[in-house]
Design a protein around this motif. Structure first.
Motif, PDB file in Angstrom:
ATOM      1  N   SER C  24      41.211 -48.987 -33.816  1.00 47.59           N
ATOM      2  CA  SER C  24      42.043 -49.118 -35.009  1.00 47.59           C
ATOM      3  C   SER C  24      41.233 -48.956 -36.282  1.00 47.59           C
ATOM      4  O   SER C  24      41.759 -48.621 -37.321  1.00 47.59           O
ATOM      5  N   ALA C  25      39.894 -49.151 -36.181  1.00 48.37           N
ATOM      6  CA  ALA C  25      39.082 -48.950 -37.370  1.00 48.37           C
ATOM      7  C   ALA C  25      38.907 -47.475 -37.658  1.00 48.37           C
ATOM      8  O   ALA C  25      38.442 -47.096 -38.712  1.00 48.37           O
ATOM      9  N   PHE C  26      39.244 -46.650 -36.678  1.00 48.69           N
ATOM     10  CA  PHE C  26      39.071 -45.217 -36.898  1.00 48.69           C
ATOM     11  C   PHE C  26      40.373 -44.516 -37.210  1.00 48.69           C
ATOM     12  O   PHE C  26      40.511 -43.330 -37.052  1.00 48.69           O
ATOM     13  N   ARG C  27      41.350 -45.288 -37.655  1.00 40.25           N
ATOM     14  CA  ARG C  27      42.577 -44.624 -38.055  1.00 40.25           C
ATOM     15  C   ARG C  27      42.275 -43.729 -39.239  1.00 40.25           C
ATOM     16  O   ARG C  27      41.537 -44.073 -40.129  1.00 40.25           O
ATOM     17  N   PHE C  28      42.832 -42.552 -39.214  1.00 38.68           N
ATOM     18  CA  PHE C  28      42.557 -41.562 -40.246  1.00 38.68           C
ATOM     19  C   PHE C  28      43.731 -41.413 -41.185  1.00 38.68           C
ATOM     20  O   PHE C  28      44.837 -41.136 -40.776  1.00 38.68           O
ATOM     21  N   LEU C  29      43.452 -41.584 -42.470  1.00 39.35           N
ATOM     22  CA  LEU C  29      44.433 -41.265 -43.498  1.00 39.35           C
ATOM     23  C   LEU C  29      44.064 -39.893 -44.018  1.00 39.35           C
ATOM     24  O   LEU C  29      42.904 -39.642 -44.301  1.00 39.35           O
ATOM     25  N   SER C  30      45.032 -39.014 -44.178  1.00 37.49           N
ATOM     26  CA  SER C  30      44.676 -37.682 -44.668  1.00 37.49           C
ATOM     27  C   SER C  30      44.229 -37.792 -46.124  1.00 37.49           C
ATOM     28  O   SER C  30      44.653 -38.702 -46.831  1.00 37.49           O
ATOM     29  N   PRO C  31      43.378 -36.860 -46.563  1.00 40.86           N
ATOM     30  CA  PRO C  31      42.891 -36.916 -47.950  1.00 40.86           C
ATOM     31  C   PRO C  31      44.025 -36.946 -48.954  1.00 40.86           C
ATOM     32  O   PRO C  31      43.981 -37.681 -49.925  1.00 40.86           O
ATOM     33  N   CYS C  34      45.637 -40.319 -49.052  1.00 34.77           N
ATOM     34  CA  CYS C  34      44.738 -41.291 -49.679  1.00 34.77           C
ATOM     35  C   CYS C  34      44.728 -41.117 -51.184  1.00 34.77           C
ATOM     36  O   CYS C  34      44.827 -42.073 -51.950  1.00 34.77           O
TER      37      CYS C  34
END
Lengths: 418, 156, 256
Positions: C24-31, C34
């Protein structure tokens, strides 16, 4: 207001010539202690594994002892970090959100893995003993015995089988754990070297050789510590036995101190790693001098002027060359070995000091110096934690822990059955 | 016959499970890789808002001008118009509510920042009228003779 | 060992390995997501320092400390000014008393008298965090407490920093330090709270001589950007590969 307002590093840093305003010696004695302690952990384990994996029979005596001592050293490796962190209660964040681009983030994984391996190997080595103790202590009603019996009962993890087949399985498992443990021990200390070697901003630290140098000298210090502790303990037992015999105690049948055979064979390994460590360090130095990059002027000034005694006399001279000679010369005695081992341990400590403190001895501007003076008498929490008192606490703890652990996992005068 | 060899493995797995459970409670939900880069974008997202919400202390000349029209006008014709009011008067913060009055720094040291003579002919400092602080009226405050808003010395 | 036991082992092992990755710490928000969330789309902050204009008054250092609550008496600072005096024998004299907080009013440099007749050149160099494009300090943070925002500013999460000091060691410019009160890593933030709300940074506003300026490097019409694009500018220590975003006019070869 003055109690809260502490500029970390101000108290023990003297600035000479031009140093950037924010520069202080931030990584002080505890950061010297940390690689030293993890080096001892890794080295002690490697020594034990040399017997279990490579069947070096001459190390039989030492094997169990260094394994248990490695366990006593393990929690102590955490101590310098907890004493150094400005927010020690957040130390666990490294386990929760490790940023793997940072060498320090590796600490969480590597350290835990290593701890699991050491504990597992110890379990397999001692399982039979745990079972035997639960049987032997049965029926004893006193508090200590009941406590011990319960403890051993829990430690067996419910595996009571001590027939030949089960024991054989244990021995095989020990071999496997010892074998896996060697590269992990290497990793445990290699990454510590990488912490420094990868800092491009620090002209002294940045070097691809740093992880290897650290591993080599870690093994050196681990072997030396185990040998020295072994010698001291065995000679102490011999002294006690001699005195008891002198008083007419008939139960004393053997008076045995440290065996010179074991000592001289173990010291061969020590010498090998010692040579490797010093060769790499000299190579690094020659290379820097030859390529003479922008930082060479200030580095040369630090190494050959400011820190000349610390590097060449104390570390290379007293800590490397002298013990090397002492161990190589014929007619090796226990006493000479003990002195040589103390010098080796001192030399490895100076190496950590010269890297950590030496790397902060010059300003990033390359136009100034910083002198470090270790706080001796603590007058507040910070000078305790990051001073002589904190360092001594760290050094003393493994021995205290070993004394306690040895009561549950006896590791002296125990011969591994083949 | 039960195989006891795997028991340490179960213990290790239990420890890992424990860490993961604790982690679930300790790590804020918005902690993650924000953007493309794990190297540079791994953080708690709400911290950005926290920094944006940090209180500004200095308000700037336009804010002062709203009430102190005359003082700003007085300074506007002199060379000292370059200097922000708050450089000498301190940050406005929530003035006039808090603080009610601003403490003005009338020390010699303040003026000497620019007006202490340093013999650096190639520096832009050389264009500023300067004095030797150890010789020029050493026991007097500068503002006793010089009006800081409009020091125009040529006018005597 | 029977097949089912082997299967159990395999699945247990892979499950534990998978679970141990802090997924869960590696969830990616797209640039884009963000930037939209933080309002940083289309902006990349850059700074311009003109050493031809700086007189060493130190108002910038004073303003920064007061604006950003860095203890005034402590000898640490988010920004500082260095004085360089080069004498005719090519000797370099550098100082930065308290970071230039009180300006430079003494002709002596660190107690040493310098004969004015021997001076070849002098200049003042303001310095601050370079908000690098490839910040080494962010790379080495073990816990993700320091990071780069969508608009290029490097910030520190004061609630997550463990105070190990690795970022301070990794910065080649000496921009970072431990905050004496908060006891976490601290550095210049380009007054993120001000620039995000349309104000100037405290140091830019305080400087009477326009030696400091800030702008949006992605805006071709920004006057600061225009200078950086068309005039001869330099950066500090570019050999470290950090790609600093503070640009200097009139940077001398002697600047350290």
């Amino acid at each position: 207001m003055t109690e809260e307002l502490i500029v970390h590093g101000l108290e023990w840093t003297d600035k000479l010539l031009f140093v950037y305003p924010n520069e202080f010696i931030y990584w002080s004695i505890q950061i010297v202690m940390y690689p030293y302690m993890t080096g001892l952990v890794a080295g002690a384990f490697v020594l034990s594994s040399l017997y279990h994996v490579f069947g070096q029979k001459d190390l039989k005596e030492m094997a169990r002892f260094s394994l248990v001592f490695s366990l006593a050293l393990l929690p102590v490796a955490m101590m310098p970090l907890m004493l150094h962190l400005q927010q020690p209660l957040r130390g666990m964040n490294v386990m929760f959100t490790p940023h793997f681009t940072s060498a320090i983030a590796a600490f969480g994984i590597v350290f835990s893995t290593y701890a699991v391996i050491v504990l597992t190997e110890i379990w397999f080595v001692y399982r039979e003993y745990f079972v035997q103790q639960t049987i032997a202590l049965k029926g004893k009603a006193d508090l200590v015995s009941t406590f011990k019996r319960t403890l051993y009962h829990v430690l067996t993890l419910g595996a009571y089988d001590i027939n030949e087949e089960a024991i054989a399985k244990d021995k095989k498992a020990v071999k496997i754990m010892a074998a896996i443990g060697i590269p992990v021990a290497g990793f445990l200390h290699g990454y510590a070297g990488f912490i420094f070697g990868s800092v491009k901003a620090n002209a002294l630290w940045m070097s691809p050789l740093m992880p290897v140098i650290f591993i080599m000298s870690a093994v050196v210090s681990g072997i030396a510590l185990c040998m020295l502790t072994y010698i001291i303990i065995m000679e102490w037992k011999k002294l006690k036995a001699t005195l008891a015999r002198g008083r007419g105690d008939e139960s004393v049948t053997t008076i045995r101190g440290a065996e010179i055979e074991v000592i001289s064979k173990t010291s061969r390994y020590l010498i090998m790693f010692l040579v490797a460590a010093i060769s790499l360090e000299i190579l690094d130095l020659i290379f820097r001098g030859y390529t003479a990059m922008k930082s060479w002027d200030i580095l040369r000034s630090v190494m050959f002027e400011e820190d000349f005694v610390k590097i060449f006399i104390l570390q290379y001279g007293m800590g490397n060359a002298l013990p090397f000679l002492m161990l190589m010369l014929p007619g090796l005695t226990i006493r000479r070995t003990a002195v040589a081992l103390i010098l080796v341990l001192f030399g490895v400590f100076m190496m950590r000091w010269n890297v950590v403190i030496g790397g902060q001895a010059f300003s990033l501007s390359f136009e100034g110096f910083m002198h470090y003076h270790l706080p001796i008498i603590p007058h507040n929490l910070e000078t305790f934690k990051e001073g002589l008192a904190g360092a001594l606490t760290v050094i003393a703890t493994p021995f205290i822990l070993f004394w306690g652990i040895n009561k549950i996992l006896p590791s002296l005068n125990v011969v591994e059955s083949d | 016959m039960k195989n006891h060899v795997l028991r340490p493995l179960w213990c290790a797995l239990a420890a890992i499970a424990l860490i993961l459970i604790v982690r679930h409670f300790m790590v804020p939900d918005d902690f993650g890789v924000n953007g493309e880069s794990f190297t540079y974008g791994f953080h708690r997202l709400s911290n950005v808002d926290e920094w944006q919400d940090f209180k500004a202390k200095y308000k700037g000349r336009e804010y002062c001008q709203e009430c102190h029209e005359e003082n700003v006008a007085e300074a506007s014709t002199s060379k000292h118009q370059l200097i922000q009011c708050e450089n000498c008067h301190g940050p406005a913060i929530d003035h006039p509510d808090a603080p009610e009055t601003l403490v003005i720094d009338t020390s010699r040291e303040l003026c000497l920042r620019c007006h202490a003579s340093l013999s650096y002919p190639d520096s832009p400092r050389a264009k500023i009228k300067a004095i030797d602080p150890d010789r020029h009226n050493t026991d007097t405050s500068c503002i006793e003779c010089h009006n800081p808003h409009n020091p125009n010395l040529e006018e005597g | 060992m029977s097949c089912s036991r082997r299967k159990l082992l395999k699945s247990a092992l892979s499950a534990s390995v998978a679970a141990s990755l802090p997924i869960s710490a590696f969830r990616f928000l797209s640039p884009a997501e963000c930037k939209a969330a933080t309002g940083t789309e289309g902006t990349r902050w850059g700074f311009l320092v003109d050493t031809n204009k700086c007189v060493g008054c130190g108002f910038c250092v004073k303003a920064c400390k007061k604006e950003n609550e860095v203890p005034y008496e402590a000898p640490v600072t988010r920004t500082w000014v260095e004085r360089y005096v080069v004498t005719k024998n090519n000797k370099l004299h550098i100082d930065s008393p308290l970071g230039g907080r009180d300006g430079f009013t003494d002709q002596k440099i660190r107690g040493e008298e310098i004969d004015p007749a021997e001076i070849a050149k002098t200049f003042f160099v303001p310095k601050l965090c370079n908000q690098c494009e490839n910040p080494a300090c962010v790379q080495v943070c073990p816990v993700g407490a320091t990071y780069q925002t969508g608009d290029g500013v490097v910030l520190v999460d004061r609630d997550w920093c463990i105070g190990c000091g690795y970022c301070i060691m990794a910065c080649p410019y000496g921009a970072r330090f431990f905050h004496p009160v908060h006891k976490v890593a601290e550095k210049c933030t380009f007054c993120y709270h001000r620039i995000s709300n349309g104000q100037q940074t405290a140091c830019v506003e305080a400087c009477p001589f326009e030696a400091r300026r800030i702008g949006n490097l992605l805006d071709q019409n920004d006057p600061v950007t225009k200078i950086i694009m068309t005039e001869r500018v330099a950066v500090l220590k570019d050999e470290y590969g950090t790609k600093p975003q503070v640009f200097y006019l009139g940077l001398d070869r002697n600047v350290r």
